[in-house]
Design a protein around this motif. Structure first.
Motif, PDB file in Angstrom:
ATOM      1  N   ASP A  23       0.843  -1.188   0.000  1.00  0.00           N
ATOM      2  CA  ASP A  23       0.000   0.000   0.000  1.00  0.00           C
ATOM      3  C   ASP A  23       0.884   1.246   0.000  1.00  0.00           C
ATOM      4  O   ASP A  23       1.883   1.311   0.710  1.00  0.00           O
ATOM      5  N   GLU A  24       0.481   2.240  -0.793  1.00  0.00           N
ATOM      6  CA  GLU A  24       1.228   3.497  -0.859  1.00  0.00           C
ATOM      7  C   GLU A  24       1.087   4.270   0.447  1.00  0.00           C
ATOM      8  O   GLU A  24      -0.003   4.423   0.977  1.00  0.00           O
ATOM      9  N   ARG A  25       2.208   4.746   0.965  1.00  0.00           N
ATOM     10  CA  ARG A  25       2.195   5.561   2.184  1.00  0.00           C
ATOM     11  C   ARG A  25       2.180   7.033   1.801  1.00  0.00           C
ATOM     12  O   ARG A  25       2.802   7.430   0.824  1.00  0.00           O
ATOM     13  N   VAL A  26       1.472   7.815   2.611  1.00  0.00           N
ATOM     14  CA  VAL A  26       1.439   9.263   2.423  1.00  0.00           C
ATOM     15  C   VAL A  26       1.818   9.932   3.737  1.00  0.00           C
ATOM     16  O   VAL A  26       1.539   9.413   4.813  1.00  0.00           O
ATOM     17  N   ALA A  53      -3.071   2.215   4.067  1.00  0.00           N
ATOM     18  CA  ALA A  53      -4.152   1.342   4.525  1.00  0.00           C
ATOM     19  C   ALA A  53      -3.598   0.092   5.198  1.00  0.00           C
ATOM     20  O   ALA A  53      -4.317  -0.602   5.905  1.00  0.00           O
ATOM     21  N   GLY A  54      -2.285  -0.161   5.033  1.00  0.00           N
ATOM     22  CA  GLY A  54      -1.694  -1.357   5.607  1.00  0.00           C
ATOM     23  C   GLY A  54      -0.838  -1.131   6.837  1.00  0.00           C
ATOM     24  O   GLY A  54      -0.464  -2.073   7.527  1.00  0.00           O
ATOM     25  N   GLY A  55      -0.520   0.141   7.146  1.00  0.00           N
ATOM     26  CA  GLY A  55       0.318   0.395   8.308  1.00  0.00           C
ATOM     27  C   GLY A  55       0.693   1.851   8.426  1.00  0.00           C
ATOM     28  O   GLY A  55       0.225   2.693   7.669  1.00  0.00           O
ATOM     29  N   LEU A  56       1.560   2.138   9.396  1.00  0.00           N
ATOM     30  CA  LEU A  56       1.999   3.516   9.592  1.00  0.00           C
ATOM     31  C   LEU A  56       3.384   3.551  10.202  1.00  0.00           C
ATOM     32  O   LEU A  56       3.859   2.577  10.759  1.00  0.00           O
ATOM     33  N   CYS A  57       4.016   4.695  10.051  1.00  0.00           N
ATOM     34  CA  CYS A  57       5.285   4.984  10.715  1.00  0.00           C
ATOM     35  C   CYS A  57       4.954   5.929  11.848  1.00  0.00           C
ATOM     36  O   CYS A  57       4.242   6.918  11.659  1.00  0.00           O
ATOM     37  N   LEU A  58       5.455   5.617  13.014  1.00  0.00           N
ATOM     38  CA  LEU A  58       5.073   6.327  14.224  1.00  0.00           C
ATOM     39  C   LEU A  58       6.311   6.765  14.981  1.00  0.00           C
ATOM     40  O   LEU A  58       7.246   5.983  15.149  1.00  0.00           O
ATOM     41  N   ARG A  59       6.342   7.993  15.420  1.00  0.00           N
ATOM     42  CA  ARG A  59       7.449   8.477  16.250  1.00  0.00           C
ATOM     43  C   ARG A  59       7.067   8.281  17.711  1.00  0.00           C
ATOM     44  O   ARG A  59       6.028   8.742  18.153  1.00  0.00           O
TER      45      ARG A  59
END
Length: 121
Positions: A23-26, A53-59
């Protein structure tokens, strides 16, 4: 650099750097809360860096192990989500983690994809 990445590099395994996302990340910044009480107390102000829609980057400053399961609560563009995920990677130097969503109901995935698409406009 995490010890896992360092071990992979030393062993010549460059697959750790392959882009395995479907999934494309924005880029998107919003607050994310951890639903476990002990995590919420330590990671009260965790923020996303990007999402798909499949994940995220989180600080976050809290240390997590790759493979650990997390439950996240977030409101994005007025839509509320309560999602389960697995820590896919950790970047200690950036205080960032990658979360791959798991067991997401189809209606939540559709809503999340709609929100992700709204960031592209």
């Amino acid at each position: 650099m995490t010890s896992k990445v360092a071990d992979d590099m030393a062993g010549g395994d460059l697959s750790a750097f392959a882009n395995r996302r479907s999934d494309e990340r924005v880029a998107a910044r919003f607050e994310v809360r951890f639903e476990q009480v002990q995590d919420a107390a330590r990671a009260l102000r965790a923020y996303s860096l990007n999402i798909s829609a499949g994940g995220l980057c989180l600080r976050t400053r809290k240390a997590y192990d790759v493979g650990a399961q997390v439950r996240l609560s977030m409101v994005i563009e007025g839509e509320e989500f309560h999602l389960t995920g697995i820590i896919a990677w950790v970047r200690d130097e950036a205080e960032a983690i990658g979360v791959r969503f798991t067991d997401m109901p189809d209606d939540d995935r559709v809503r999340l994809q709609r929100v992700v698409d709204s960031f592209k406009r």
